[in-house]
Scaffold this motif. Structure first.
Motif, PDB file in Angstrom:
ATOM      1  N   PHE A 131      28.331 -26.610  12.988  1.00  0.00           N
ATOM      2  CA  PHE A 131      27.922 -25.221  12.788  1.00  0.00           C
ATOM      3  C   PHE A 131      28.757 -24.634  11.654  1.00  0.00           C
ATOM      4  O   PHE A 131      29.973 -24.756  11.675  1.00  0.00           O
ATOM      5  N   VAL A 139      26.609 -16.749  16.982  1.00  0.00           N
ATOM      6  CA  VAL A 139      25.844 -17.174  18.163  1.00  0.00           C
ATOM      7  C   VAL A 139      26.613 -16.834  19.439  1.00  0.00           C
ATOM      8  O   VAL A 139      26.026 -16.365  20.426  1.00  0.00           O
ATOM      9  N   THR A 143      25.584 -14.152  22.404  1.00  0.00           N
ATOM     10  CA  THR A 143      25.476 -14.482  23.821  1.00  0.00           C
ATOM     11  C   THR A 143      26.266 -13.514  24.685  1.00  0.00           C
ATOM     12  O   THR A 143      25.763 -13.001  25.683  1.00  0.00           O
ATOM     13  N   PHE A 144      27.503 -13.265  24.306  1.00  0.00           N
ATOM     14  CA  PHE A 144      28.386 -12.547  25.218  1.00  0.00           C
ATOM     15  C   PHE A 144      28.567 -11.072  24.871  1.00  0.00           C
ATOM     16  O   PHE A 144      29.400 -10.399  25.450  1.00  0.00           O
TER      17      PHE A 144
ATOM     18  N   VAL B  22      23.743 -26.942  22.702  1.00  0.00           N
ATOM     19  CA  VAL B  22      24.733 -25.857  22.705  1.00  0.00           C
ATOM     20  C   VAL B  22      24.037 -24.509  22.556  1.00  0.00           C
ATOM     21  O   VAL B  22      24.278 -23.568  23.315  1.00  0.00           O
ATOM     22  N   ILE B  23      23.132 -24.445  21.579  1.00  0.00           N
ATOM     23  CA  ILE B  23      22.448 -23.179  21.305  1.00  0.00           C
ATOM     24  C   ILE B  23      21.620 -22.750  22.509  1.00  0.00           C
ATOM     25  O   ILE B  23      21.630 -21.589  22.924  1.00  0.00           O
ATOM     26  N   MET B  26      23.861 -21.619  25.496  1.00  0.00           N
ATOM     27  CA  MET B  26      24.486 -20.323  25.278  1.00  0.00           C
ATOM     28  C   MET B  26      23.541 -19.207  25.671  1.00  0.00           C
ATOM     29  O   MET B  26      23.916 -18.264  26.355  1.00  0.00           O
ATOM     30  N   VAL B  27      22.313 -19.319  25.199  1.00  0.00           N
ATOM     31  CA  VAL B  27      21.348 -18.275  25.512  1.00  0.00           C
ATOM     32  C   VAL B  27      21.070 -18.268  27.020  1.00  0.00           C
ATOM     33  O   VAL B  27      20.892 -17.218  27.630  1.00  0.00           O
ATOM     34  N   LEU B  29      23.193 -18.998  29.297  1.00  0.00           N
ATOM     35  CA  LEU B  29      24.361 -18.420  29.965  1.00  0.00           C
ATOM     36  C   LEU B  29      24.510 -16.932  29.716  1.00  0.00           C
ATOM     37  O   LEU B  29      25.286 -16.266  30.385  1.00  0.00           O
ATOM     38  N   ALA B  30      23.782 -16.435  28.727  1.00  0.00           N
ATOM     39  CA  ALA B  30      23.972 -15.039  28.319  1.00  0.00           C
ATOM     40  C   ALA B  30      23.822 -14.099  29.508  1.00  0.00           C
ATOM     41  O   ALA B  30      22.912 -14.249  30.317  1.00  0.00           O
ATOM     42  N   PRO B  31      24.760 -13.147  29.611  1.00  0.00           N
ATOM     43  CA  PRO B  31      24.638 -12.175  30.690  1.00  0.00           C
ATOM     44  C   PRO B  31      23.402 -11.304  30.471  1.00  0.00           C
ATOM     45  O   PRO B  31      22.963 -11.119  29.344  1.00  0.00           O
ATOM     46  N   PHE B 277      16.333 -13.522  21.440  1.00  0.00           N
ATOM     47  CA  PHE B 277      16.989 -14.831  21.477  1.00  0.00           C
ATOM     48  C   PHE B 277      16.189 -15.958  20.834  1.00  0.00           C
ATOM     49  O   PHE B 277      16.756 -16.867  20.253  1.00  0.00           O
TER      50      PHE B 277
END
Lengths: 285, 317
Positions: A131, A139, A143-144, B22-23, B26-27, B29-31, B277
């Motif tokens: 990346f 990214v 996400t967070f 990974v990508i 992540m999405v 897992l996103a809250p 997303f």
């Protein structure tokens, strides 16, 4: 792979020699120290509340009452610069600490133990380095959620493979040296061997690398705040000050100029100090 | 050499696959639940809620969701953009062109500008020109594309009015004019990096014995400089070009945002902010893919320039 990492760092040797070597590095360290003090004791130095604006005075140029002028919301730019030094310098410091602790210990583990673990970690770093660094941070922030803490954590993650590779490279090059064998022969435990003998021997290049990482992390954090994914308004931060200034740039460039100078000055000083450190270490080797 | 190439080419899909994982995770897992985003905060009956979950396969186990997503991705179905009410392919596709133009123009500036500056600096090492270039490089390396962009906008677009500041223009020459400032902003600190690297390696090359030998054989200084020393000096420059590529792809995001260019980068920022997303995933994966391809090309280029790499590869066989 160490070669790659070393190449990544700007070699300012030409620059620092041309500026007089150590004297300049010392001056740079003093400037950085002053910035850090201003950040820590911000309430003492800042003439105004950084978040309190007076719209009537918006976008004023430098004057007696506002030394550096005001921004689009009429907030005092000098006060925002001083308070902004907290996230702008504190953030990269946290990045350096986290990435060194996590990446450094994993690199140490892989480099010292070798074998399957080393290979697996190596593939993990390959993946993370696939990346472009800021993209990975974006990214993660996506996400967070936005904010200073997620941004700092995201940038820390992108520096972990770098630190792991650096430490691993250093450890591998030391592992077969005689003093390690001598320690082993004396029956030293691995813990004592690593922390009292190996680490001090690689600490020089490591510290130089950390210093340089600080500068890069500062720029990364500025970038994230600039695109609105880092520090949230109204909190003052050099990157978000740039973003604020961008919206009024058609009227005046003044609100953009000061945070730019602060960022450039901080990064140049960090680079000069880092270069002086690594020069010094190279000479002492 | 061939073996090395094949190995690298085979490794690429693996890395891409891992990156996609990974990508996606992540999405995942996103809250905040994706269905909440899909429904846009509207209150709906439990039945409709369930329908949405069913429609987007949100009830499936994680790996099944990933496999389905990957399968759709591989067959060219990148999903739908929630905010743009269109397929991701339609939203993202056209924006690849401006980003490509921007990065290509910036690369050209980096290669030509960086190498030229470094060469001049090396040939005049210690002189006032070298000093000037070295100082510029020292400052440029500390300038982020965001700052450079804002400075260029305020000086060349607002104060002097020479070039347009915002947007992409009408196409053709107008487009080129609109891309000049962004490309310079993107290239600046990489020009500094390449210039510095070229300077160091060129000075080193000029002190090598083979250069002296070439001189003593009576070759013209132009031939010595460009055919012998320059080629030797180019190797470290190629080494850092992978790094520069990563910087370009990251920096393009910032520069597009600063100049309001409608490209992949500004869309990425916009989609992150609106939690769209599907678009984030597609752009992220595309950029990783581009980065991997560039790194592959760099490695091959490396072998092409440095005969030692080719020899090593041959010996390894």
């Amino acid at each position: 792979m160490t070669a790659w990492v070393v190449e990544r760092l700007p070699s300012l040797r030409g620059g620092s020699r041309l500026l007089g070597g150590q004297t300049v590095a010392l001056l740079a360290a003093v400037i950085l120290g002053a910035m850090a003090l201003a950040a820590i004791f911000a309430p003492l130095f800042a003439p105004y509340d950084p978040n309190q604006g007076n719209l009537i005075e918006a976008l004023a140029g430098p004057s007696g009452s506002h030394l550096l002028g005001t921004d689009g919301s009429g907030r005092d730019i000098l006060s925002r610069l001083i308070y902004g030094a907290r996230p702008s310098l504190g953030g990269p410091a946290v990045v350096v600490v986290i990435s060194t602790l996590v990446g450094g210990s994993l690199g140490l583990l892989g480099g010292f133990l070798g074998g399957f673990l080393d290979g697996a970690l190596g593939r993990l770093w390959d993946l993370m380095l696939a990346f472009p660094s800021l993209l990975l941070a974006i990214v993660i922030v996506a996400t967070f959620g936005r904010g200073l803490v997620p941004a700092v954590l995201a940038i820390s993650v992108t520096y972990i493979p770098l630190m792991a590779r650096v430490v691993r490279g250093l450890v591998v090059s030391e592992r077969h040296k005689q003093y390690i064998a001598a320690c082993r022969l004396q029956g030293f435990g691995t813990f004592r061997l690593v922390f009292l003998h190996l680490l001090p021997n690689i600490s020089g290049p490591l510290i130089a690398q950390l210093t340089l990482n600080f500068g890069y992390a500062l720029l990364d954090l500025v970038a994230l705040s600039f695109i609105g994914l880092g520090v949230r308004p109204p909190t003052a931060d050099w990157g978000s000050m740039l973003a604020d200034g961008k919206s009024t740039i058609l009227t005046t460039a003044n609100p953009v100029i000061w945070p730019s100078i602060a960022i450039i000055l901080a990064v140049i000083c960090v680079n000069l100090v880092g270069q002086a450190l690594s020069d010094r270490i190279q000479r002492s080797l | 050499m061939l073996e090395l190439t094949i190995k690298r080419v085979l490794l690429m899909p693996l890395l891409l696959l891992a990156a996609s994982f990974v990508i996606f995770s992540m999405v995942y897992l996103a809250p905040g639940s994706p269905e909440a985003t899909l429904l846009g905060g509207r209150h709906v009956s439990a039945e409709a809620y369930e329908q949405v979950r069913e429609k987007y396969h949100l009830n499936d186990p994680f790996f099944e969701q990933y496999a389905n997503w990957l399968g759709r991705f591989a067959s060219g179905d990148f999903g739908d953009s929630i905010t743009k009410k269109d397929t991701v392919a339609n939203v993202v596709g056209p924006l690849i062109v401006p980003t490509l133009e921007l990065t290509l123009l910036a690369s050209l500036l980096i290669v030509v500008g960086g190498v030229a500056l470094g060469m001049v600096s090396a040939l005049r090492a210690g002189g006032p020109l070298d000093l000037g270039i070295s100082l510029t490089v020292l400052v440029a390396a500390a300038v982020s594309p965001a700052i450079m962009g804002l400075v260029l906008i305020s000086v060349f677009a607002i104060e002097l009015g020479w070039l347009p500041a915002l947007g992409l223009g009408e196409g053709g020459f107008d487009r080129f004019e609109h891309l000049i400032l962004p490309a310079v902003a993107l290239a600046a600190s990489a020009v500094a990096l390449v210039g510095r690297t070229t300077r160091t390696s060129m000075i080193r090359a000029l002190n090598q014995e083979f250069v002296e030998t070439a001189r003593s054989r009576g070759l013209s200084s132009r031939s010595v400089l460009f055919k012998h020393a320059f080629r030797h000096a180019l190797i470290p420059v190629v080494t850092i070009s992978g790094l520069v590529a990563g910087y370009l792809l990251s920096g393009a995001v910032i520069v597009e945002y600063a100049f309001g260019l409608n490209g992949l980068g500004s869309l990425l920022v916009e989609s992150v902010q609106s939690k769209d997303f599907a678009v984030v995933q597609a752009i992220a994966l595309f950029l990783v893919f581009a980065f991997l391809v560039i790194n592959l090309v760099v490695d091959l280029l490396y072998a092409l320039i440095d005969p030692r790499v080719r020899l090593q590869a041959r010996r390894a066989r």
